[in-house]
Design a protein around this motif. Structure first.
Motif, PDB file in Angstrom:
ATOM      1  N   LYS A 109      29.880  22.912   3.649  1.00 37.29           N
ATOM      2  CA  LYS A 109      30.337  22.864   2.428  1.00 37.29           C
ATOM      3  C   LYS A 109      30.993  21.310   1.907  1.00 37.29           C
ATOM      4  O   LYS A 109      32.147  21.460   1.555  1.00 37.29           O
ATOM      5  CB  LYS A 109      31.339  23.813   2.170  1.00 37.29           C
ATOM      6  CG  LYS A 109      30.857  25.354   2.272  1.00 37.29           C
ATOM      7  CD  LYS A 109      31.713  26.551   1.965  1.00 37.29           C
ATOM      8  CE  LYS A 109      31.216  27.854   2.072  1.00 37.29           C
ATOM      9  NZ  LYS A 109      29.752  28.042   1.354  1.00 37.29           N
TER      10      LYS A 109
ATOM     11  N   LEU B 226      17.749  27.222  -4.553  1.00 35.51           N
ATOM     12  CA  LEU B 226      18.101  26.549  -3.649  1.00 35.51           C
ATOM     13  C   LEU B 226      17.556  26.967  -2.360  1.00 35.51           C
ATOM     14  O   LEU B 226      17.146  26.165  -1.162  1.00 35.51           O
ATOM     15  CB  LEU B 226      19.539  26.712  -3.300  1.00 35.51           C
ATOM     16  CG  LEU B 226      20.430  26.400  -2.381  1.00 35.51           C
ATOM     17  CD1 LEU B 226      20.490  24.713  -2.326  1.00 35.51           C
ATOM     18  CD2 LEU B 226      21.759  26.692  -2.330  1.00 35.51           C
ATOM     19  N   GLU B 227      17.371  28.337  -2.082  1.00 35.33           N
ATOM     20  CA  GLU B 227      16.638  28.650  -0.875  1.00 35.33           C
ATOM     21  C   GLU B 227      15.292  28.347  -0.701  1.00 35.33           C
ATOM     22  O   GLU B 227      14.954  27.618   0.448  1.00 35.33           O
ATOM     23  CB  GLU B 227      16.464  30.161  -0.819  1.00 35.33           C
ATOM     24  CG  GLU B 227      18.034  30.992  -0.642  1.00 35.33           C
ATOM     25  CD  GLU B 227      18.376  30.585   0.523  1.00 35.33           C
ATOM     26  OE1 GLU B 227      17.754  30.456   1.698  1.00 35.33           O
ATOM     27  OE2 GLU B 227      19.705  30.337   0.425  1.00 35.33           O
TER      28      GLU B 227
ATOM     29  N   LEU C 165      21.345  19.496  -4.534  1.00 35.94           N
ATOM     30  CA  LEU C 165      22.079  20.526  -3.561  1.00 35.94           C
ATOM     31  C   LEU C 165      23.325  20.913  -4.045  1.00 35.94           C
ATOM     32  O   LEU C 165      23.645  22.105  -3.910  1.00 35.94           O
ATOM     33  CB  LEU C 165      21.983  19.948  -2.113  1.00 35.94           C
ATOM     34  CG  LEU C 165      20.663  19.540  -1.537  1.00 35.94           C
ATOM     35  CD1 LEU C 165      20.778  18.955   0.074  1.00 35.94           C
ATOM     36  CD2 LEU C 165      19.759  20.820  -1.230  1.00 35.94           C
ATOM     37  N   ASN C 166      24.255  19.775  -4.663  1.00 34.51           N
ATOM     38  CA  ASN C 166      25.454  20.561  -5.252  1.00 34.51           C
ATOM     39  C   ASN C 166      25.306  21.251  -6.381  1.00 34.51           C
ATOM     40  O   ASN C 166      25.992  22.353  -6.570  1.00 34.51           O
ATOM     41  CB  ASN C 166      26.217  19.167  -5.437  1.00 34.51           C
ATOM     42  CG  ASN C 166      27.384  19.406  -5.819  1.00 34.51           C
ATOM     43  OD1 ASN C 166      28.514  19.952  -5.036  1.00 34.51           O
ATOM     44  ND2 ASN C 166      27.866  18.998  -6.965  1.00 34.51           N
TER      45      ASN C 166
ATOM     46  N   GLN D 139      28.974  24.141  -4.919  1.00 37.45           N
ATOM     47  CA  GLN D 139      30.058  24.038  -3.952  1.00 37.45           C
ATOM     48  C   GLN D 139      31.399  23.218  -4.471  1.00 37.45           C
ATOM     49  O   GLN D 139      32.244  23.304  -3.945  1.00 37.45           O
ATOM     50  CB  GLN D 139      29.658  23.106  -2.878  1.00 37.45           C
ATOM     51  CG  GLN D 139      28.695  23.960  -1.879  1.00 37.45           C
ATOM     52  CD  GLN D 139      28.140  23.100  -0.817  1.00 37.45           C
ATOM     53  OE1 GLN D 139      28.808  22.154  -0.448  1.00 37.45           O
ATOM     54  NE2 GLN D 139      27.381  23.729  -0.061  1.00 37.45           N
TER      55      GLN D 139
ATOM     56  N   SER E  26      23.950  24.832  -5.316  1.00 37.77           N
ATOM     57  CA  SER E  26      24.879  25.709  -4.399  1.00 37.77           C
ATOM     58  C   SER E  26      26.000  25.897  -4.892  1.00 37.77           C
ATOM     59  O   SER E  26      26.978  26.543  -4.449  1.00 37.77           O
ATOM     60  CB  SER E  26      25.028  24.631  -3.060  1.00 37.77           C
ATOM     61  OG  SER E  26      25.636  23.605  -3.244  1.00 37.77           O
TER      62      SER E  26
ATOM     63  N   LYS F 255      15.540  24.431   0.226  1.00 41.26           N
ATOM     64  CA  LYS F 255      16.119  24.447   1.880  1.00 41.26           C
ATOM     65  C   LYS F 255      14.753  24.834   2.635  1.00 41.26           C
ATOM     66  O   LYS F 255      14.671  24.149   3.833  1.00 41.26           O
ATOM     67  CB  LYS F 255      17.034  25.491   2.055  1.00 41.26           C
ATOM     68  CG  LYS F 255      18.567  25.048   1.527  1.00 41.26           C
ATOM     69  CD  LYS F 255      19.480  26.355   1.356  1.00 41.26           C
ATOM     70  CE  LYS F 255      19.898  26.985   2.536  1.00 41.26           C
ATOM     71  NZ  LYS F 255      20.906  27.981   2.747  1.00 41.26           N
TER      72      LYS F 255
ATOM     73  N   LEU G 242      25.292  21.384   3.895  1.00 45.01           N
ATOM     74  CA  LEU G 242      25.385  22.344   3.088  1.00 45.01           C
ATOM     75  C   LEU G 242      25.996  23.718   3.692  1.00 45.01           C
ATOM     76  O   LEU G 242      27.077  24.295   2.933  1.00 45.01           O
ATOM     77  CB  LEU G 242      23.861  23.261   2.505  1.00 45.01           C
ATOM     78  CG  LEU G 242      23.110  22.405   1.436  1.00 45.01           C
ATOM     79  CD1 LEU G 242      21.788  22.936   1.380  1.00 45.01           C
ATOM     80  CD2 LEU G 242      24.020  22.815  -0.013  1.00 45.01           C
TER      81      LEU G 242
ATOM     82  N   ILE H 235      20.337  30.488  -6.723  1.00 43.36           N
ATOM     83  CA  ILE H 235      19.959  30.970  -5.340  1.00 43.36           C
ATOM     84  C   ILE H 235      18.599  30.898  -4.976  1.00 43.36           C
ATOM     85  O   ILE H 235      18.355  30.246  -3.818  1.00 43.36           O
ATOM     86  CB  ILE H 235      20.554  32.207  -4.866  1.00 43.36           C
ATOM     87  CG1 ILE H 235      22.264  32.341  -5.123  1.00 43.36           C
ATOM     88  CG2 ILE H 235      20.393  32.836  -3.477  1.00 43.36           C
ATOM     89  CD1 ILE H 235      23.000  33.603  -5.185  1.00 43.36           C
TER      90      ILE H 235
END
Length: 449
Positions: A364, A278-279, A442-443, A448, A446, A282, A361, A275
């Motif tokens: 999703k 990722l943040e 990103l995948n 997802q 995250s 982003k 993102l 997390i």
């Protein structure tokens, strides 16, 4: 804008050669003749090699010779006999008509729009070469100072060193202008949640000063016991100064191997660290200044072997850099390599494209987009005619997701229809490869899938 301009110049002057565009106008003075540069790691999505400035010139790391002959005498004078002047002109005008159906609870909105892009420039340039024959004479007269701190650090970190022997410079001040006009709602703005109606005009310009370095050629140096040599065929020998960086073939299998090598460490992150990573990614996708700051921090980690201070006043990066400082050195270096590789890929994308990825993102749909982009790369038809992929990869539960995905892919030079028809530009592979890397990371972060 400067990066787009210099890339365009290189594409016109030397599309398949070794001419390298300068990416930042702020750094152009560090890419003049006889400046020393380091080469960044080779990546499949780079159209040409990428280099980093060093703040040093060749004369700075040489021992004095007999008579202490200055290297400045090797430099060609502006307008001199060795210099060549020429002019390059480009004029582009594109107009795109389109309509968009968007389902926004509780109503459905139909939007239509026209987007036009215009850019026109003429730039006079001068080629300034340093004759290689003169460099050959110089290497016999003056040795490398192997005790120089910079040379010692390069040797310790196993990095190659290159010297610039030719530049393309602006011979007079030039203005580059670009105008984008969007009537009604432009797709990228809409998906980036910039809900706007009416028209939008975006005019950008940049002034290129006289003498600004636009592109250059560099040759690697081989250093041994104080002597130095020029490597004319670096890919064919193992005479590299410290370590060899080979060429890439640019196929999907090699791309996947490259991504796995650089980013596999991210799959082993604990969920809380995923997390944090990722943040931070982003945050830099939204803010170019943060992007540059994180890039510099990661380069410092890799250059100094993790022995650097990671402080920041940027809230978007604090958690990430704090995690770095409190982690074992072996993890720190691997993480820095993964983030640096990811940033290199993101840097190849358009700014609007980054905003659309952030929207993906939230929706999703990144996993499906990743499969779609991989399928496009599998076609291996960038020099052939149109082809097709499984139309299910272009089918989404909501039309918004479908249009969003098509917009992202088309910004990488791929024409994609809802029936799965695909047409790619001749130079699309590198752009699509960068998009694949970006979606992959990103995948991964995250989770997802």
């Amino acid at each position: 804008m400067f990066k787009k301009l210099t890339q365009s110049i290189v594409n016109q002057l030397d599309p398949k050669g070794d001419l390298v565009p300068v990416c930042s106008i702020l750094d152009h003075e560090h890419f003049r003749p006889l400046c020393l540069v380091r080469r960044k790691r080779r990546a499949i999505f780079h159209l040409s090699p990428c280099y980093k400035q060093t703040q040093y010139r060749l004369a700075d790391v040489l021992l004095p010779g007999e008579g202490d002959k200055s290297t400045e005498s090797l430099l060609p004078s502006p307008g001199g006999e060795a210099s060549r002047q020429f002019t390059v002109t480009q004029s582009v005008t594109n107009s795109i008509d389109g309509n968009l159906g968007l389902h926004v609870e509780p109503t459905r909105i139909e939007l239509k729009g026209v987007t036009s892009l215009a850019k026109e420039w003429t730039i006079k340039m001068e080629k300034r070469p340093v004759p290689v024959a003169k460099l050959e004479v110089l290497k016999e007269e003056r040795e490398i100072n192997v005790n120089h701190p910079f040379i010692q650090q390069l040797k310790k970190t196993h990095q190659n060193l290159y010297v610039i022997h030719e530049t393309i410079e602006a011979s007079e001040e030039t203005s580059y202008k670009e105008s984008t006009q969007a009537e009604r709602s432009f797709m990228a703005q809409l998906y980036a949640k910039l809900r706007m109606k009416g028209s939008r005009v975006n005019n950008q310009s940049i002034t290129i000063p006289k003498g600004c370095t636009l592109a250059f050629r560099a040759i690697p140096l081989a250093i041994k016991n104080g002597s130095w040599d020029l490597q004319y065929f670096p890919e064919a020998t193992n005479r590299s100064c410290f370590v060899s960086d080979g060429m890439s073939q640019g196929k999907l299998g090699e791309l996947e191997a490259e991504v796995k090598k650089n980013c596999q460490i991210l799959s082993k992150l604990p969920s809380d660290l995923s997390i944090v990573f990722l943040e931070a990614i982003k945050a830099v996708m939204r803010d170019r200044n943060l992007f540059q700051e994180l890039s510099q921090k990661m380069e410092a980690v890799l250059d100094e072997g993790g022995c650097c201070e990671l402080k920041t006043d940027s809230p978007g990066l604090k958690d990430l850099l704090s995690s770095f400082e409190s982690s074992p050195r072996i993890h720190l270096l691997s993480w820095a390599e993964a983030i640096s590789y990811t940033l290199d890929a993101l840097d190849e994308l358009m700014e609007d494209q980054l905003l659309l990825l952030l929207e993906s993102l939230e929706e999703k749909i990144v996993p499906k987009q990743l499969k779609l982009v991989k399928s496009i790369l599998e076609q291996d038809q960038y020099r052939k005619g149109p082809s097709s992929i499984d139309h299910n990869l272009v089918s989404f539960t909501q039309e918004k997701e479908e249009e969003l995905t098509i917009a992202i892919v088309e910004m990488s030079g791929v024409k994609l229809q809802k029936d799965g028809s695909v047409t790619c530009g001749e130079e699309a592979f590198s752009a699509v490869a960068a998009l694949y890397v970006s979606l992959y990371v990103l995948n991964l972060l995250s989770n997802q899938d």
